[in-house]
Design a protein around this motif. Structure first.
Motif, PDB file in Angstrom:
ATOM      1  N   MET A   1      20.245  75.757 -33.812  1.00 34.48           N
ATOM      2  CA  MET A   1      20.553  74.367 -33.568  1.00 34.48           C
ATOM      3  C   MET A   1      21.632  74.293 -32.479  1.00 34.48           C
ATOM      4  O   MET A   1      22.665  74.941 -32.572  1.00 34.48           O
ATOM      5  CB  MET A   1      21.054  73.703 -34.856  1.00 34.48           C
ATOM      6  CG  MET A   1      21.309  72.244 -34.647  1.00 34.48           C
ATOM      7  SD  MET A   1      22.001  71.321 -36.032  1.00 34.48           S
ATOM      8  CE  MET A   1      21.001  71.702 -37.394  1.00 34.48           C
ATOM      9  N   ALA A   2      21.386  73.503 -31.467  1.00 34.28           N
ATOM     10  CA  ALA A   2      22.322  73.380 -30.353  1.00 34.28           C
ATOM     11  C   ALA A   2      23.432  72.397 -30.716  1.00 34.28           C
ATOM     12  O   ALA A   2      23.207  71.415 -31.414  1.00 34.28           O
ATOM     13  CB  ALA A   2      21.592  72.916 -29.114  1.00 34.28           C
ATOM     14  N   ARG A   3      24.614  72.705 -30.232  1.00 34.65           N
ATOM     15  CA  ARG A   3      25.757  71.826 -30.483  1.00 34.65           C
ATOM     16  C   ARG A   3      26.216  71.275 -29.145  1.00 34.65           C
ATOM     17  O   ARG A   3      26.499  72.036 -28.209  1.00 34.65           O
ATOM     18  CB  ARG A   3      26.862  72.632 -31.132  1.00 34.65           C
ATOM     19  CG  ARG A   3      28.033  71.794 -31.503  1.00 34.65           C
ATOM     20  CD  ARG A   3      29.011  72.592 -32.316  1.00 34.65           C
ATOM     21  NE  ARG A   3      30.220  71.798 -32.450  1.00 34.65           N
ATOM     22  CZ  ARG A   3      31.374  72.265 -32.801  1.00 34.65           C
ATOM     23  NH1 ARG A   3      31.484  73.550 -33.067  1.00 34.65           N
ATOM     24  NH2 ARG A   3      32.415  71.495 -32.899  1.00 34.65           N
ATOM     25  N   TYR A   4      26.288  69.937 -29.053  1.00 35.80           N
ATOM     26  CA  TYR A   4      26.679  69.294 -27.802  1.00 35.80           C
ATOM     27  C   TYR A   4      28.114  68.816 -27.911  1.00 35.80           C
ATOM     28  O   TYR A   4      28.506  68.219 -28.907  1.00 35.80           O
ATOM     29  CB  TYR A   4      25.761  68.117 -27.493  1.00 35.80           C
ATOM     30  CG  TYR A   4      24.334  68.549 -27.240  1.00 35.80           C
ATOM     31  CD1 TYR A   4      23.962  69.059 -26.009  1.00 35.80           C
ATOM     32  CD2 TYR A   4      23.384  68.459 -28.241  1.00 35.80           C
ATOM     33  CE1 TYR A   4      22.666  69.469 -25.775  1.00 35.80           C
ATOM     34  CE2 TYR A   4      22.085  68.863 -28.027  1.00 35.80           C
ATOM     35  CZ  TYR A   4      21.725  69.370 -26.791  1.00 35.80           C
ATOM     36  OH  TYR A   4      20.451  69.776 -26.571  1.00 35.80           O
ATOM     37  N   VAL A   5      28.891  69.069 -26.878  1.00 36.25           N
ATOM     38  CA  VAL A   5      30.279  68.633 -26.826  1.00 36.25           C
ATOM     39  C   VAL A   5      30.417  67.675 -25.651  1.00 36.25           C
ATOM     40  O   VAL A   5      29.978  67.970 -24.544  1.00 36.25           O
ATOM     41  CB  VAL A   5      31.233  69.837 -26.651  1.00 36.25           C
ATOM     42  CG1 VAL A   5      32.669  69.366 -26.530  1.00 36.25           C
ATOM     43  CG2 VAL A   5      31.066  70.806 -27.798  1.00 36.25           C
ATOM     44  N   LEU A   6      31.023  66.558 -25.907  1.00 39.53           N
ATOM     45  CA  LEU A   6      31.228  65.554 -24.869  1.00 39.53           C
ATOM     46  C   LEU A   6      32.620  65.750 -24.285  1.00 39.53           C
ATOM     47  O   LEU A   6      33.624  65.646 -24.998  1.00 39.53           O
ATOM     48  CB  LEU A   6      31.094  64.150 -25.473  1.00 39.53           C
ATOM     49  CG  LEU A   6      31.034  62.979 -24.530  1.00 39.53           C
ATOM     50  CD1 LEU A   6      29.821  63.097 -23.607  1.00 39.53           C
ATOM     51  CD2 LEU A   6      30.947  61.685 -25.306  1.00 39.53           C
ATOM     52  N   THR A   7      32.687  66.026 -23.023  1.00 40.98           N
ATOM     53  CA  THR A   7      33.988  66.233 -22.378  1.00 40.98           C
ATOM     54  C   THR A   7      34.653  64.880 -22.147  1.00 40.98           C
ATOM     55  O   THR A   7      34.019  63.827 -22.201  1.00 40.98           O
ATOM     56  CB  THR A   7      33.815  66.950 -21.029  1.00 40.98           C
ATOM     57  OG1 THR A   7      33.071  66.093 -20.154  1.00 40.98           O
ATOM     58  CG2 THR A   7      33.106  68.281 -21.191  1.00 40.98           C
ATOM     59  N   ALA A   8      35.935  64.932 -21.902  1.00 44.18           N
ATOM     60  CA  ALA A   8      36.684  63.704 -21.644  1.00 44.18           C
ATOM     61  C   ALA A   8      36.150  62.988 -20.404  1.00 44.18           C
ATOM     62  O   ALA A   8      36.056  61.754 -20.371  1.00 44.18           O
ATOM     63  CB  ALA A   8      38.163  64.004 -21.491  1.00 44.18           C
ATOM     64  N   PHE A   9      35.777  63.754 -19.400  1.00 43.60           N
ATOM     65  CA  PHE A   9      35.236  63.160 -18.183  1.00 43.60           C
ATOM     66  C   PHE A   9      33.899  62.474 -18.463  1.00 43.60           C
ATOM     67  O   PHE A   9      33.665  61.350 -18.033  1.00 43.60           O
ATOM     68  CB  PHE A   9      35.061  64.223 -17.095  1.00 43.60           C
ATOM     69  CG  PHE A   9      34.430  63.687 -15.839  1.00 43.60           C
ATOM     70  CD1 PHE A   9      35.161  62.885 -14.980  1.00 43.60           C
ATOM     71  CD2 PHE A   9      33.101  63.959 -15.538  1.00 43.60           C
ATOM     72  CE1 PHE A   9      34.571  62.362 -13.829  1.00 43.60           C
ATOM     73  CE2 PHE A   9      32.508  63.435 -14.394  1.00 43.60           C
ATOM     74  CZ  PHE A   9      33.245  62.639 -13.532  1.00 43.60           C
TER      75      PHE A   9
END
Length: 76
Positions: free
Chosen positions: A1-9
């Motif tokens: 399962m892929a984990r997505y991280v949202l950057t501040a930008f």
């Protein structure tokens, strides 16, 4: 399962592009619409008619129906 991280930008870019994740506030009905809805209720019509009959029969507003806001502390 892929984990997505949202950057501040990415977050600030998406926020500027799409705005907050909120539903728009519901539009409030106008005063005439609210009055018509209130008058559509049979109980409201009956109470209004009873008040008008009382006013016509007595020729004045009964003392028990007057608002005592200006008479606080007065006992006569």
């Amino acid at each position: 399962m892929a984990r997505y991280v949202l950057t501040a930008f990415a977050y600030s870019t998406l926020l500027a592009e799409h705005g907050l994740n909120e539903l728009p506030a519901p539009k409030q009905p106008s005063v005439p619409v609210r009055v018509m809805r209130q008058l559509a209720d049979p109980l409201s019509i009956m109470l209004l008619a009873a008040g008008l009959v009382t006013l016509l029969v007595l020729g004045e507003v009964p003392e028990s129906a007057r608002h005592p806001a200006g008479e606080r502390g007065h006992r006569g």
